[in-house]
Design a protein around this motif. Structure first.
Motif, PDB file in Angstrom:
ATOM      1  N   HIS A 192     -77.709  24.431 -12.230  1.00 14.70           N
ATOM      2  CA  HIS A 192     -78.820  24.851 -13.101  1.00 14.70           C
ATOM      3  C   HIS A 192     -78.462  26.114 -13.889  1.00 14.70           C
ATOM      4  O   HIS A 192     -77.899  27.064 -13.331  1.00 14.70           O
ATOM      5  N   THR A 193     -78.863  26.132 -15.138  1.00 13.11           N
ATOM      6  CA  THR A 193     -78.660  27.294 -16.005  1.00 13.11           C
ATOM      7  C   THR A 193     -79.292  28.548 -15.401  1.00 13.11           C
ATOM      8  O   THR A 193     -78.752  29.645 -15.498  1.00 13.11           O
ATOM      9  N   ASN A 194     -80.480  28.379 -14.768  1.00 15.20           N
ATOM     10  CA  ASN A 194     -81.220  29.567 -14.323  1.00 15.20           C
ATOM     11  C   ASN A 194     -80.640  30.249 -13.090  1.00 15.20           C
ATOM     12  O   ASN A 194     -81.183  31.239 -12.632  1.00 15.20           O
ATOM     13  N   VAL A 195     -79.520  29.718 -12.540  1.00 10.90           N
ATOM     14  CA  VAL A 195     -78.861  30.522 -11.492  1.00 10.90           C
ATOM     15  C   VAL A 195     -77.782  31.422 -12.078  1.00 10.90           C
ATOM     16  O   VAL A 195     -77.329  32.356 -11.416  1.00 10.90           O
ATOM     17  N   MET A 196     -77.366  31.148 -13.332  1.00  6.96           N
ATOM     18  CA  MET A 196     -76.313  32.002 -13.908  1.00  6.96           C
ATOM     19  C   MET A 196     -76.834  32.882 -15.045  1.00  6.96           C
ATOM     20  O   MET A 196     -76.152  33.779 -15.482  1.00  6.96           O
ATOM     21  N   MET A 197     -78.090  32.660 -15.482  1.00  8.40           N
ATOM     22  CA  MET A 197     -78.634  33.561 -16.505  1.00  8.40           C
ATOM     23  C   MET A 197     -80.149  33.668 -16.431  1.00  8.40           C
ATOM     24  O   MET A 197     -80.838  32.727 -16.043  1.00  8.40           O
ATOM     25  N   CYS A 198     -80.624  34.836 -16.798  1.00  6.47           N
ATOM     26  CA  CYS A 198     -82.054  35.107 -16.868  1.00  6.47           C
ATOM     27  C   CYS A 198     -82.316  35.732 -18.231  1.00  6.47           C
ATOM     28  O   CYS A 198     -81.571  36.615 -18.669  1.00  6.47           O
ATOM     29  N   LEU A 199     -83.349  35.250 -18.904  1.00  6.83           N
ATOM     30  CA  LEU A 199     -83.714  35.782 -20.226  1.00  6.83           C
ATOM     31  C   LEU A 199     -84.997  36.583 -20.098  1.00  6.83           C
ATOM     32  O   LEU A 199     -86.033  36.031 -19.716  1.00  6.83           O
ATOM     33  N   ALA A 200     -84.932  37.859 -20.397  1.00  3.70           N
ATOM     34  CA  ALA A 200     -86.133  38.692 -20.424  1.00  3.70           C
ATOM     35  C   ALA A 200     -86.422  39.076 -21.876  1.00  3.70           C
ATOM     36  O   ALA A 200     -85.723  38.644 -22.782  1.00  3.70           O
ATOM     37  N   ILE A 206     -76.718  37.925 -16.988  1.00  5.21           N
ATOM     38  CA  ILE A 206     -75.936  36.698 -17.161  1.00  5.21           C
ATOM     39  C   ILE A 206     -74.546  36.817 -16.532  1.00  5.21           C
ATOM     40  O   ILE A 206     -73.917  37.868 -16.597  1.00  5.21           O
ATOM     41  N   CYS A 207     -74.102  35.711 -15.939  1.00  5.30           N
ATOM     42  CA  CYS A 207     -72.744  35.645 -15.394  1.00  5.30           C
ATOM     43  C   CYS A 207     -71.843  35.018 -16.460  1.00  5.30           C
ATOM     44  O   CYS A 207     -71.637  33.798 -16.483  1.00  5.30           O
ATOM     45  N   LEU A 208     -71.315  35.872 -17.343  1.00  4.11           N
ATOM     46  CA  LEU A 208     -70.460  35.370 -18.432  1.00  4.11           C
ATOM     47  C   LEU A 208     -69.150  34.803 -17.893  1.00  4.11           C
ATOM     48  O   LEU A 208     -68.565  33.901 -18.498  1.00  4.11           O
ATOM     49  N   ASP A 209     -68.716  35.294 -16.724  1.00  6.07           N
ATOM     50  CA  ASP A 209     -67.475  34.783 -16.115  1.00  6.07           C
ATOM     51  C   ASP A 209     -67.554  33.285 -15.809  1.00  6.07           C
ATOM     52  O   ASP A 209     -66.532  32.630 -15.654  1.00  6.07           O
ATOM     53  N   SER A 210     -68.773  32.769 -15.678  1.00  6.66           N
ATOM     54  CA  SER A 210     -68.919  31.344 -15.347  1.00  6.66           C
ATOM     55  C   SER A 210     -68.705  30.446 -16.574  1.00  6.66           C
ATOM     56  O   SER A 210     -68.505  29.242 -16.440  1.00  6.66           O
ATOM     57  N   ILE A 211     -68.746  31.038 -17.773  1.00 10.21           N
ATOM     58  CA  ILE A 211     -68.526  30.250 -19.006  1.00 10.21           C
ATOM     59  C   ILE A 211     -67.032  30.323 -19.325  1.00 10.21           C
ATOM     60  O   ILE A 211     -66.555  31.284 -19.921  1.00 10.21           O
ATOM     61  N   ASP A 212     -66.303  29.306 -18.894  1.00  8.56           N
ATOM     62  CA  ASP A 212     -64.831  29.350 -18.989  1.00  8.56           C
ATOM     63  C   ASP A 212     -64.323  29.250 -20.423  1.00  8.56           C
ATOM     64  O   ASP A 212     -63.294  29.822 -20.763  1.00  8.56           O
ATOM     65  N   ASP A 213     -65.043  28.512 -21.245  1.00  9.09           N
ATOM     66  CA  ASP A 213     -64.615  28.324 -22.634  1.00  9.09           C
ATOM     67  C   ASP A 213     -64.945  29.583 -23.439  1.00  9.09           C
ATOM     68  O   ASP A 213     -66.114  29.967 -23.583  1.00  9.09           O
ATOM     69  N   LYS A 214     -63.906  30.219 -23.980  1.00 11.10           N
ATOM     70  CA  LYS A 214     -64.100  31.517 -24.663  1.00 11.10           C
ATOM     71  C   LYS A 214     -65.025  31.401 -25.873  1.00 11.10           C
ATOM     72  O   LYS A 214     -65.824  32.295 -26.149  1.00 11.10           O
ATOM     73  N   LYS A 215     -64.876  30.299 -26.625  1.00 14.61           N
ATOM     74  CA  LYS A 215     -65.722  30.100 -27.815  1.00 14.61           C
ATOM     75  C   LYS A 215     -67.190  29.987 -27.422  1.00 14.61           C
ATOM     76  O   LYS A 215     -68.067  30.569 -28.060  1.00 14.61           O
ATOM     77  N   GLU A 216     -67.427  29.218 -26.373  1.00  7.28           N
ATOM     78  CA  GLU A 216     -68.811  29.050 -25.897  1.00  7.28           C
ATOM     79  C   GLU A 216     -69.376  30.385 -25.413  1.00  7.28           C
ATOM     80  O   GLU A 216     -70.530  30.727 -25.705  1.00  7.28           O
ATOM     81  N   ARG A 217     -68.557  31.134 -24.692  1.00  9.22           N
ATOM     82  CA  ARG A 217     -69.008  32.434 -24.171  1.00  9.22           C
ATOM     83  C   ARG A 217     -69.386  33.360 -25.329  1.00  9.22           C
ATOM     84  O   ARG A 217     -70.435  34.014 -25.317  1.00  9.22           O
ATOM     85  N   LYS A 218     -68.508  33.395 -26.341  1.00 13.76           N
ATOM     86  CA  LYS A 218     -68.735  34.231 -27.524  1.00 13.76           C
ATOM     87  C   LYS A 218     -70.037  33.844 -28.228  1.00 13.76           C
ATOM     88  O   LYS A 218     -70.804  34.693 -28.685  1.00 13.76           O
ATOM     89  N   ASN A 219     -70.254  32.541 -28.312  1.00 13.83           N
ATOM     90  CA  ASN A 219     -71.442  32.019 -28.990  1.00 13.83           C
ATOM     91  C   ASN A 219     -72.730  32.414 -28.248  1.00 13.83           C
ATOM     92  O   ASN A 219     -73.712  32.829 -28.873  1.00 13.83           O
ATOM     93  N   VAL A 220     -72.715  32.332 -26.928  1.00 15.33           N
ATOM     94  CA  VAL A 220     -73.893  32.726 -26.133  1.00 15.33           C
ATOM     95  C   VAL A 220     -74.183  34.213 -26.351  1.00 15.33           C
ATOM     96  O   VAL A 220     -75.323  34.608 -26.631  1.00 15.33           O
ATOM     97  N   ILE A 232     -76.606  42.225 -19.730  1.00 12.45           N
ATOM     98  CA  ILE A 232     -76.281  42.852 -18.447  1.00 12.45           C
ATOM     99  C   ILE A 232     -75.486  41.822 -17.651  1.00 12.45           C
ATOM    100  O   ILE A 232     -76.021  40.811 -17.204  1.00 12.45           O
ATOM    101  N   GLU A 233     -74.192  42.092 -17.526  1.00 11.08           N
ATOM    102  CA  GLU A 233     -73.314  41.108 -16.883  1.00 11.08           C
ATOM    103  C   GLU A 233     -73.334  41.218 -15.371  1.00 11.08           C
ATOM    104  O   GLU A 233     -73.366  42.316 -14.825  1.00 11.08           O
ATOM    105  N   ILE A 234     -73.290  40.041 -14.707  1.00 10.84           N
ATOM    106  CA  ILE A 234     -73.116  40.005 -13.258  1.00 10.84           C
ATOM    107  C   ILE A 234     -71.841  39.209 -12.942  1.00 10.84           C
ATOM    108  O   ILE A 234     -71.380  38.418 -13.770  1.00 10.84           O
ATOM    109  N   ALA A 237     -69.630  36.503  -7.748  1.00 13.09           N
ATOM    110  CA  ALA A 237     -70.075  36.819  -6.372  1.00 13.09           C
ATOM    111  C   ALA A 237     -71.552  37.211  -6.359  1.00 13.09           C
ATOM    112  O   ALA A 237     -72.319  36.803  -5.469  1.00 13.09           O
ATOM    113  N   GLN A 238     -71.975  37.992  -7.352  1.00 15.03           N
ATOM    114  CA  GLN A 238     -73.394  38.370  -7.438  1.00 15.03           C
ATOM    115  C   GLN A 238     -74.269  37.160  -7.753  1.00 15.03           C
ATOM    116  O   GLN A 238     -75.372  37.029  -7.220  1.00 15.03           O
ATOM    117  N   MET A 239     -73.750  36.281  -8.593  1.00 18.98           N
ATOM    118  CA  MET A 239     -74.488  35.051  -8.903  1.00 18.98           C
ATOM    119  C   MET A 239     -74.751  34.252  -7.621  1.00 18.98           C
ATOM    120  O   MET A 239     -75.821  33.674  -7.442  1.00 18.98           O
TER     121      MET A 239
END
Length: 310
Positions: A192-200, A206-220, A232-234, A237-239
């Motif tokens: 689920h998306t909501n275990v790796m990111m929260c939108l306030a 957000i756990c950006l480390d979980s998005i392996d594709d660099k282009k996708e990470r940049k886009n998010v 605010i990156e986590i 392990a914190q995730m």
């Protein structure tokens, strides 16, 4: 249009245990070596204490007790099968696990209407289950309700074409990516998306480390920053301590809170806590049993209610 609400729907469990049907792709679930009735009793204690903490700061919690008619071990996570929107629309979602489909109950809508809330339309996506296609509500989809963007990490429980259909129906811009976690040395999709990111409102955890594709990470990151959100990156392990599974709500006098479990709170560094507390207070509650057996945490337990007053 608001990002936060002061009204939450929560389902009190009656037969909570580890759900073997969801464990196939929820790598957060773990077995406990105690009897199921003891697991359920502990989950009820955690649930009740959590509700009291929310109510104490002025959050309106509509509690509906699960019934014992069906075997619904995951009913404590209603945000996966339903979402409530400010125009009176309600969306009902297709669920991956067959025993989770039984969680959808019309009397829950009756209860919300009894509370003086208005339901205009019900948009039902559940026929997608016949095709083996799933989109599990605000578990699969993180909504930026103000900027009309929807973030979705694709997985066996989040189908791309159905997500795009949802975005068209509800007028959101889709932001699509894949988020992975390491399981036995392999990179596998996070369920689920909501275990790796929260939108306030003004930030995202957000756990950006979980998005392996660099282009996708940049886009998010680009979309979050475009909308003025502090990132605010986590860590991964914190995730795994459910630090991504948080929800911002508001209580008395519109005071904002970021709601999370005690485990998530404990996993945060001082710098991360400081970054969050620039924007709002932290409210945390112990959810150890629910997290361990259910593989979900505070965010999953709260279905935000944005419905208009009747």
């Amino acid at each position: 249009m608001h990002q936060t609400t002061d009204t939450i729907l929560m389902i009190r469990p009656v037969s909570f245990r580890m759900n073997e049907q969801t464990a196939v792709n929820n790598y957060f679930q773990e077995e406990l070596t105690i009897k199921n009735e003891d697991i359920n009793a502990k989950a009820q204690e955690e649930f009740d204490a959590f509700v009291l903490k929310l109510q104490a700061v002025g959050i309106k919690v509509v509690v509906v007790s699960d019934d014992e008619l069906h075997d619904t071990p995951d009913s404590v996570f209603p945000n996966n099968w339903v979402s409530f929107h400010a125009n009176g629309d309600v969306a009902i979602y297709p669920m991956f696990a067959e025993n989770r489909r039984k969680e959808r109950r019309d009397e829950i809508f009756d209860k919300l209407e009894e509370e003086g809330l208005y339901i205009e339309h019900i948009i039902d996506y559940t026929s997608a289950e016949d095709e083996g296609v799933f989109l599990e509500g605000t578990g699969s989809v993180a909504l930026d309700r103000v900027n009309r963007k929807a973030y979705c990490a694709l997985s066996p429980r989040a189908d791309e074409s159905l997500f795009i259909e949802f975005c068209e129906d509800f007028e959101y811009t889709p932001v699509i990516f894949t988020a992975n976690q390491t399981v036995d040395g392999k990179r596998l999709p996070i369920y689920h998306t909501n275990v790796m990111m929260c939108l306030a409102e003004n930030f995202s955890v957000i756990c950006l480390d979980s998005i392996d594709d660099k282009k996708e990470r940049k886009n998010v990151v680009k979309h979050l920053k475009q909308d003025g959100k502090e990132v605010i990156e986590i860590t991964e392990a914190q995730m795994h301590q459910f630090a991504g599974n948080m929800l911002q709500v508001h209580g008395t006098d519109k005071k904002r809170y970021l709601v999370m479990s005690a485990a998530a709170h404990k996993s945060l560094t001082n710098a991360q806590i400081k970054a969050i507390e620039k924007h709002c207070s932290i409210l945390s509650s112990s959810l150890t049993t629910i997290e361990t057996c259910g593989g979900g945490s505070a965010r999953c337990m709260m279905a935000e209610v944005f419905l208009p007053k009747a």
